[in-house]
Enzyme design. Structure first.
Site, PDB file in Angstrom:
ATOM      1  N   HIS A   9       0.844  -1.195   0.000  1.00  0.00           N
ATOM      2  CA  HIS A   9       0.000   0.000   0.000  1.00  0.00           C
ATOM      3  C   HIS A   9       0.875   1.240   0.000  1.00  0.00           C
ATOM      4  O   HIS A   9       1.982   1.228   0.538  1.00  0.00           O
ATOM      5  CB  HIS A   9      -1.007  -0.002   1.152  1.00  0.00           C
ATOM      6  CG  HIS A   9      -0.427   0.015   2.539  1.00  0.00           C
ATOM      7  ND1 HIS A   9      -0.119   1.193   3.201  1.00  0.00           N
ATOM      8  CD2 HIS A   9      -0.108  -0.981   3.406  1.00  0.00           C
ATOM      9  CE1 HIS A   9       0.342   0.917   4.416  1.00  0.00           C
ATOM     10  NE2 HIS A   9       0.373  -0.395   4.561  1.00  0.00           N
ATOM     11  N   ASP A  15      -0.390   4.410   0.897  1.00  0.00           N
ATOM     12  CA  ASP A  15      -0.803   5.426   1.871  1.00  0.00           C
ATOM     13  C   ASP A  15      -0.049   5.184   3.179  1.00  0.00           C
ATOM     14  O   ASP A  15       0.476   4.090   3.409  1.00  0.00           O
ATOM     15  CB  ASP A  15      -2.322   5.391   2.109  1.00  0.00           C
ATOM     16  CG  ASP A  15      -2.787   4.120   2.796  1.00  0.00           C
ATOM     17  OD1 ASP A  15      -2.409   3.034   2.330  1.00  0.00           O
ATOM     18  OD2 ASP A  15      -3.520   4.203   3.808  1.00  0.00           O
ATOM     19  N   ASP A  27       6.550   1.093   6.423  1.00  0.00           N
ATOM     20  CA  ASP A  27       5.122   0.758   6.273  1.00  0.00           C
ATOM     21  C   ASP A  27       4.432   1.815   5.428  1.00  0.00           C
ATOM     22  O   ASP A  27       4.037   2.835   5.942  1.00  0.00           O
ATOM     23  CB  ASP A  27       4.487   0.674   7.664  1.00  0.00           C
ATOM     24  CG  ASP A  27       2.997   0.405   7.637  1.00  0.00           C
ATOM     25  OD1 ASP A  27       2.497  -0.077   6.609  1.00  0.00           O
ATOM     26  OD2 ASP A  27       2.327   0.687   8.645  1.00  0.00           O
ATOM     27  N   GLU A  83      -5.144   1.689   3.046  1.00  0.00           N
ATOM     28  CA  GLU A  83      -4.988   0.577   3.995  1.00  0.00           C
ATOM     29  C   GLU A  83      -5.035   1.087   5.428  1.00  0.00           C
ATOM     30  O   GLU A  83      -5.681   0.500   6.291  1.00  0.00           O
ATOM     31  CB  GLU A  83      -3.670  -0.155   3.724  1.00  0.00           C
ATOM     32  CG  GLU A  83      -3.555  -1.505   4.428  1.00  0.00           C
ATOM     33  CD  GLU A  83      -3.100  -1.423   5.877  1.00  0.00           C
ATOM     34  OE1 GLU A  83      -3.351  -2.377   6.631  1.00  0.00           O
ATOM     35  OE2 GLU A  83      -2.502  -0.401   6.266  1.00  0.00           O
ATOM     36  N   GLU A  84      -4.349   2.197   5.670  1.00  0.00           N
ATOM     37  CA  GLU A  84      -4.264   2.710   7.039  1.00  0.00           C
ATOM     38  C   GLU A  84      -5.596   3.283   7.524  1.00  0.00           C
ATOM     39  O   GLU A  84      -5.807   3.457   8.710  1.00  0.00           O
ATOM     40  CB  GLU A  84      -3.154   3.770   7.150  1.00  0.00           C
ATOM     41  CG  GLU A  84      -1.768   3.297   6.720  1.00  0.00           C
ATOM     42  CD  GLU A  84      -1.154   2.264   7.665  1.00  0.00           C
ATOM     43  OE1 GLU A  84      -1.830   1.830   8.624  1.00  0.00           O
ATOM     44  OE2 GLU A  84       0.003   1.889   7.417  1.00  0.00           O
ATOM     45  N   HIS A 119       4.001   3.380  12.394  1.00  0.00           N
ATOM     46  CA  HIS A 119       2.895   4.157  12.979  1.00  0.00           C
ATOM     47  C   HIS A 119       3.361   5.145  14.052  1.00  0.00           C
ATOM     48  O   HIS A 119       2.569   5.943  14.526  1.00  0.00           O
ATOM     49  CB  HIS A 119       1.786   3.260  13.589  1.00  0.00           C
ATOM     50  CG  HIS A 119       1.082   2.417  12.573  1.00  0.00           C
ATOM     51  ND1 HIS A 119      -0.158   1.871  12.778  1.00  0.00           N
ATOM     52  CD2 HIS A 119       1.439   2.039  11.316  1.00  0.00           C
ATOM     53  CE1 HIS A 119      -0.526   1.174  11.713  1.00  0.00           C
ATOM     54  NE2 HIS A 119       0.432   1.261  10.821  1.00  0.00           N
TER      55      HIS A 119
HETATM   56 ZN   LIG Z   1       1.007  -1.259   6.423  1.00  0.00          ZN
END
Ligand SMILES: [Zn+2]
Length: 482
Positions: free
Chosen positions: A90, A92, A123, A186-187, A452
């Protein structure tokens, strides 16, 4: 190409991998944020589409998902008789969450102590770049090698590098069919891609799926994630009185709802902290990587002196057994407390279930258990949350074995398996939709990445080794019959 030639090709591509990551990290593609306009997501999508085209993926375009977010999709058909591999990632990212907590600006890829820092560096833009690097190493762009057109590190971005790609319609150099899907929300967890897979299953159909959005247990330890827990939570309301009553005048014989709720919650664990829900097995075993207790204590920020709970190993408690927790209680706060018995109390009870456990049956068991343990004939009302099924990857298929060999070559040690306590709903949907496909979860994310969180980073050696493992794997996959 020999494995050693692939190793060299990937190593040569690392300068260009860094440029791609630099460009991608510079685009704050935070989906559906008031802080960042949606055009930035579109910009990231276009960049990925151009870079994938340049890496030899044909027919790259943006597809609007049912939740309104664009995903990048491209497809190079398989040579006759060869299987098709779907590569997932992903583009985003999470919001930066307090830019002042970052050591360097979140959207400027910055190297420190051999790691590359920036939001999305791991990520999942690091995984986007790992896919691109693997594809370029295989020389899919023009049937040549990594040193072919566009293979060398140039100052240009994907758009200008794209001009150097092989002529349109040139024969693909990939040993297998390649489908690339890069999701854009996705997030956000809005489920657009999951819906899309259900609505149009033919688009992403493949023999093998590589979901690159997890990673290694530690830097240099090749790991695939084989287990994800599902969710079967409920909201529990307990009522004992028609209204709040003076605790001095009535306390004693009159039951207070908060105590009733507390007593019910207390039945969910035994003394050691094992889940004790009637009818729910809590003795699952884990045979993959061992998660050392000290490391878990540090990762989970457990206060010094406070015990970990449960009689199983950390891996078992986390990946192979159900966990039940209380996430919130509605009742007066201490500051607002008056001298009154509470007539009603509410709690959100979270239940995570491991692979092998039916989430609906688990939720039924939780509901029956709570109804059964209500003290004093208190009135109980239980609302069920939507359930999510757990996921267990097949580890007995030919693709899994080929990946284990490719990982061994790329990392110089045996591949291991880990679980994840959370869930990735897409994996369950893919498994339901393509029951024949082998699904492998891997990637460049490891604990030091702090995904994150502020100061997210990636170890470029992980990008290099994962890209190499993927390239070796894709080449070996050509031998798998469809
Ligand atoms: Zn991810």
């Amino acid at each position: 190409m020999s494995h050693e030639a692939l190793r060299e090709a990937v190593a040569e591509l690392m300068g260009s991998a860094r440029q791609h990551l630099e460009r991608l990290v510079a685009i704050p593609s935070v989906a559906q944020s008031t802080q960042f306009p949606p055009e930035r997501c579109l910009e990231a999508a276009r960049y990925v589409a151009a870079a994938a085209t340049q890496a030899g993926v044909r027919d790259c375009r943006l597809l609007e998902m049912p939740d309104g977010h664009p995903a990048v999709f491209g497809h190079t058909p398989a040579p006759a008789g060869a299987p098709t591999v779907l590569l997932y990632c992903h583009y985003d990212v999470q919001p930066p969450l307090g830019e002042e907590e970052w050591t360097s600006p979140p959207f400027a890829l910055t190297e420190r102590d051999g790691r590359w820092y920036g939001r999305g560096a791991a990520d999942c833009k690091g995984n986007v770049v790992a896919h691109l690097t693997a594809l370029r190493a295989l020389g899919g762009a023009a049937g040549g090698g990594a040193a072919g057109p566009g293979g060398a590190a140039g100052p240009g971005g994907a758009a200008d590098l794209g001009a150097a790609a092989g002529p349109a319609g040139a024969p693909a150099g990939f040993p297998v069919g390649i489908k690339l899907i890069a999701e854009g929300a996705e997030e956000r967890g809005t489920g657009g891609l999951e819906q899309f897979v259900r609505q149009s299953p033919e688009v992403l159909a493949a023999d093998v799926v590589i979901v690159c959005d997890t990673g290694n247990f530690a830097v240099g330890v090749p790991t695939v994630t084989t287990s994800l827990r599902g969710i079967a939570s409920v909201t529990l309301t307990v009522a004992t009185l028609e209204s709040a009553m003076h605790s001095g005048m009535f306390g004693g014989p009159a039951p207070d709802a908060l105590i009733a709720l507390a007593r019910m919650i207390a039945t969910l664990h035994d003394e050691q902290g094992n889940a004790t829900i009637e009818g729910l097995a809590a003795d699952g075993h884990w045979s993959g990587v061992d998660y050392p207790a000290d490391q878990f204590r540090a990762d989970a920020h457990v206060l010094p002196g406070v015990s970990l709970i449960g009689s199983g190993s950390i891996s078992e408690m986390l990946w192979a057994r159900p966990s039940v927790n209380v996430l919130g209680i509605d009742c007066p706060s201490v500051a607002d407390a008056t001298a009154s018995l509470q007539p009603r109390a509410r709690a959100r009870v979270s239940l995570r279930v491991p692979p092998g456990m039916d989430p609906v049956a688990a939720q039924d068991a939780l509901v029956a258990h709570l109804e059964d343990v209500a003290p004093w004939n208190a009135r109980v009302q239980i609302e069920r949350d939507a359930v999510a099924a757990p996921f267990a990857a097949r580890t007995d298929g030919p693709a899994y074995e080929l990946m284990a060999q490719a990982m061994r070559f790329a990392f110089g040690r045996e591949m291991t398996t880990e679980g994840e306590g959370g869930s990735i709903p897409l994996c369950t949907v893919l498994q339901e939709t393509y029951p024949e496909a082998e699904i492998i979860l891997m990637g460049v994310e490891e604990p030091r990445c702090l995904i994150h969180a502020p100061d997210e980073s990636v170890d470029p050696r992980e990008i290099e080794r994962i890209a190499l493992a993927e390239a070796v794997f894709l080449q070996a996959c050509a031998g798998l019959r469809r």
